[in-house]
Design an enzyme around this catalytic site. Sequence first.
Site, mmCIF file in Angstrom:
data_model
loop_
_atom_site.group_PDB
_atom_site.id
_atom_site.type_symbol
_atom_site.label_atom_id
_atom_site.label_comp_id
_atom_site.label_asym_id
_atom_site.label_seq_id
_atom_site.Cartn_x
_atom_site.Cartn_y
_atom_site.Cartn_z
ATOM 1 C CG PHE A 170 6.761 -7.790 10.825
ATOM 2 C CD1 PHE A 170 6.061 -7.922 11.999
ATOM 3 C CD2 PHE A 170 7.353 -8.928 10.271
ATOM 4 C CE1 PHE A 170 5.938 -9.152 12.626
ATOM 5 C CE2 PHE A 170 7.244 -10.159 10.887
ATOM 6 C CZ PHE A 170 6.530 -10.272 12.063
ATOM 7 C CB ALA A 171 7.558 -3.733 5.420
ATOM 8 C CB VAL B 142 7.196 -6.274 15.814
ATOM 9 C CG1 VAL B 142 6.478 -7.599 16.001
ATOM 10 C CG2 VAL B 142 6.634 -5.226 16.770
ATOM 11 C CB VAL C 67 0.640 12.100 33.026
ATOM 12 C CG1 VAL C 67 -0.619 11.281 33.262
ATOM 13 C CG2 VAL C 67 1.863 11.378 33.578
ATOM 14 C CG LEU D 47 3.829 5.162 28.923
ATOM 15 C CD1 LEU D 47 3.967 6.676 29.036
ATOM 16 C CD2 LEU D 47 2.580 4.692 29.679
ATOM 17 C CE1 TYR E 91 0.043 1.616 11.559
ATOM 18 C CE2 TYR E 91 -1.119 2.034 13.609
ATOM 19 C CZ TYR E 91 -0.298 1.237 12.844
ATOM 20 O OH TYR E 91 0.181 0.047 13.347
ATOM 21 C CG ASN F 193 5.468 2.253 2.991
ATOM 22 O OD1 ASN F 193 6.058 1.771 2.029
ATOM 23 N ND2 ASN F 193 5.833 2.013 4.226
HETATM 24 N N1 LIG Z 1 5.014 -1.590 17.849
HETATM 25 C C1 LIG Z 1 3.728 -1.645 18.134
HETATM 26 O O1 LIG Z 1 3.305 -1.404 19.299
HETATM 27 C C2 LIG Z 1 2.735 -2.041 17.065
HETATM 28 C C3 LIG Z 1 1.373 -2.119 17.406
HETATM 29 C C4 LIG Z 1 0.459 -2.509 16.420
HETATM 30 C C5 LIG Z 1 0.879 -2.828 15.142
HETATM 31 N N2 LIG Z 1 2.198 -2.708 14.821
HETATM 32 C C6 LIG Z 1 2.613 -3.034 13.451
HETATM 33 O O2 LIG Z 1 3.704 -3.928 13.500
HETATM 34 C C7 LIG Z 1 4.595 -3.701 12.409
HETATM 35 C C8 LIG Z 1 5.999 -3.513 12.940
HETATM 36 O O3 LIG Z 1 6.018 -2.411 13.842
HETATM 37 P P1 LIG Z 1 7.367 -1.924 14.518
HETATM 38 O O4 LIG Z 1 7.001 -1.263 15.797
HETATM 39 O O5 LIG Z 1 8.338 -3.047 14.503
HETATM 40 O O6 LIG Z 1 7.794 -0.785 13.472
HETATM 41 P P2 LIG Z 1 9.268 -0.453 12.880
HETATM 42 O O7 LIG Z 1 9.142 0.902 12.283
HETATM 43 O O8 LIG Z 1 10.295 -0.680 13.926
HETATM 44 O O9 LIG Z 1 9.450 -1.560 11.749
HETATM 45 C C9 LIG Z 1 8.906 -1.433 10.460
HETATM 46 C C10 LIG Z 1 10.002 -1.862 9.480
HETATM 47 O O10 LIG Z 1 9.475 -1.850 8.152
HETATM 48 C C11 LIG Z 1 10.422 -1.251 7.283
HETATM 49 N N3 LIG Z 1 9.660 -0.716 6.134
HETATM 50 C C12 LIG Z 1 8.682 0.233 6.141
HETATM 51 N N4 LIG Z 1 8.184 0.379 4.898
HETATM 52 C C13 LIG Z 1 8.858 -0.482 4.086
HETATM 53 C C14 LIG Z 1 8.778 -0.814 2.702
HETATM 54 N N5 LIG Z 1 7.919 -0.225 1.882
HETATM 55 N N6 LIG Z 1 9.606 -1.772 2.232
HETATM 56 C C15 LIG Z 1 10.498 -2.401 3.038
HETATM 57 N N7 LIG Z 1 10.621 -2.134 4.350
HETATM 58 C C16 LIG Z 1 9.795 -1.176 4.874
HETATM 59 C C17 LIG Z 1 11.127 -0.198 8.126
HETATM 60 O O11 LIG Z 1 12.406 0.160 7.644
HETATM 61 C C18 LIG Z 1 11.197 -0.920 9.490
HETATM 62 O O12 LIG Z 1 12.392 -1.678 9.614
HETATM 63 C C19 LIG Z 1 4.056 -2.498 11.660
HETATM 64 O O13 LIG Z 1 3.348 -2.965 10.542
HETATM 65 C C20 LIG Z 1 3.128 -1.842 12.672
HETATM 66 O O14 LIG Z 1 2.092 -1.150 12.027
HETATM 67 C C21 LIG Z 1 3.144 -2.324 15.752
#
Ligand SMILES: NC(=O)c1ccc[n+]([C@@H]2O[C@H](COP(=O)([O-])OP(=O)(O)OC[C@H]3O[C@@H](n4cnc5c(N)ncnc54)[C@H](O)[C@@H]3O)[C@@H](O)[C@H]2O)c1
Length: 323
Positions: free
Chosen positions: A72-73, A15, A204, A187, A140, A91
């Site tokens: 996002f991290a 994201v 499923v 999915l 989480y 984290n």
């Molecule tokens: N993908 C989804 O469907 C979804 C749904 C709800 C919420 N989210 C939230 O959106 C955010 C992004 O999700 P995503 O799917 O892109 O995940 P992702 O794992 O692809 O991206 C997370 C990024 O954060 C980096 N990261 C993690 N911990 C770190 C730290 N301490 N310092 C620096 N970098 C760090 C990782 O290397 C990674 O590049 C997350 O916070 C996730 O909880 C995602």
Amino acid sequence: MSQHKYLVTGGAGYVGSVVAAHLLEAGHEVTVLDDLSTGFREGVPAGAAFIEGRVQDAARWLDPSYDGVLHFAAFSQVGESVADPEKYWTNNVGGTMALLAAMRGAGVRKLVFSSTAATYGEPVSTPITESAPTAPTSPYGASKLAVDHMISGESAAHGLAAVSLRYFNVAGAYGTCGERHDPESHLIPLVLQVAQGRRESIAVYGDDYPTPDGTCVRDYIHVADLAEAHLLALDAAEPGNHLICNLGNGNGFSVREVVETVRKVTGHPIPETPAPRRAGDPAVLVASADTAREKLGWKPSRADLAGIVADAWAFARREEQDV
Ligand SMILES: NC(=O)c1ccc[n+]([C@@H]2O[C@H](COP(=O)([O-])OP(=O)(O)OC[C@H]3O[C@@H](n4cnc5c(N)ncnc54)[C@H](O)[C@@H]3O)[C@@H](O)[C@H]2O)c1
């Protein structure tokens, strides 16, 4: 539009990379801070500065030249968080605490945070609004809810302008930025792996739910629509206020509908394997995005499931060619 400078934590992930690409296209200056724990250096969009580092150390790089942070991290595997909760508290919560302190220290007073539908847990009614009870069913979800509370306190006490966006099921791709989680738990990419011959069939989990075809219903939102909401959130954020918005299409699609759509898009038969229900999987998870529409002026323009799947498929095939 005046140009701003933003720090994007986690911008090498799925994201974050798509949002970073949208910020750059809008003319902003972007620095990605990512430790590559689950992200990929090549995922960082061209034009963004890159710092390989941890959010926990954000104070090293944040300075008053930044206009805001998009955070996002985090770790985001629900199952892993059940097995290894401390990894998630350390984290997601510890990292954000350090980030907020660094932002305070540098006088950076705007934040957009990736929260999640997992903060709600089992829904008591649908669609889910922001006033729904928050009872996360995994560490989480609990870690993200704790961060939301932390941000509310920071806004009230120290004037932070903050928006938490609670994503439902993010899907699709944006050009060269797409989903490549390892292990993959979402999915659409899993079904696409069947179409690519990388797995034999799609499991499923449960077909006796109280839904039209008996399989679970989820709200899929295109990652580019989600990205646009982040840019709107930066404009809508107000000092001393913490706005929380759900982000989904408000439309649910069942597991069967997703599988059928992948069949149509890819031309692959996609065998299914029936499996028992998974603990903690609610029958229906659909967002009310009324707050995002009202407060951000957000409107999804890619709500069509076939389009979402087609974009994810184009990305998956591109990745395959690159391997
Ligand atoms: N993908 C989804 O469907 C979804 C749904 C709800 C919420 N989210 C939230 O959106 C955010 C992004 O999700 P995503 O799917 O892109 O995940 P992702 O794992 O692809 O991206 C997370 C990024 O954060 C980096 N990261 C993690 N911990 C770190 C730290 N301490 N310092 C620096 N970098 C760090 C990782 O290397 C990674 O590049 C997350 O916070 C996730 O909880 C995602």
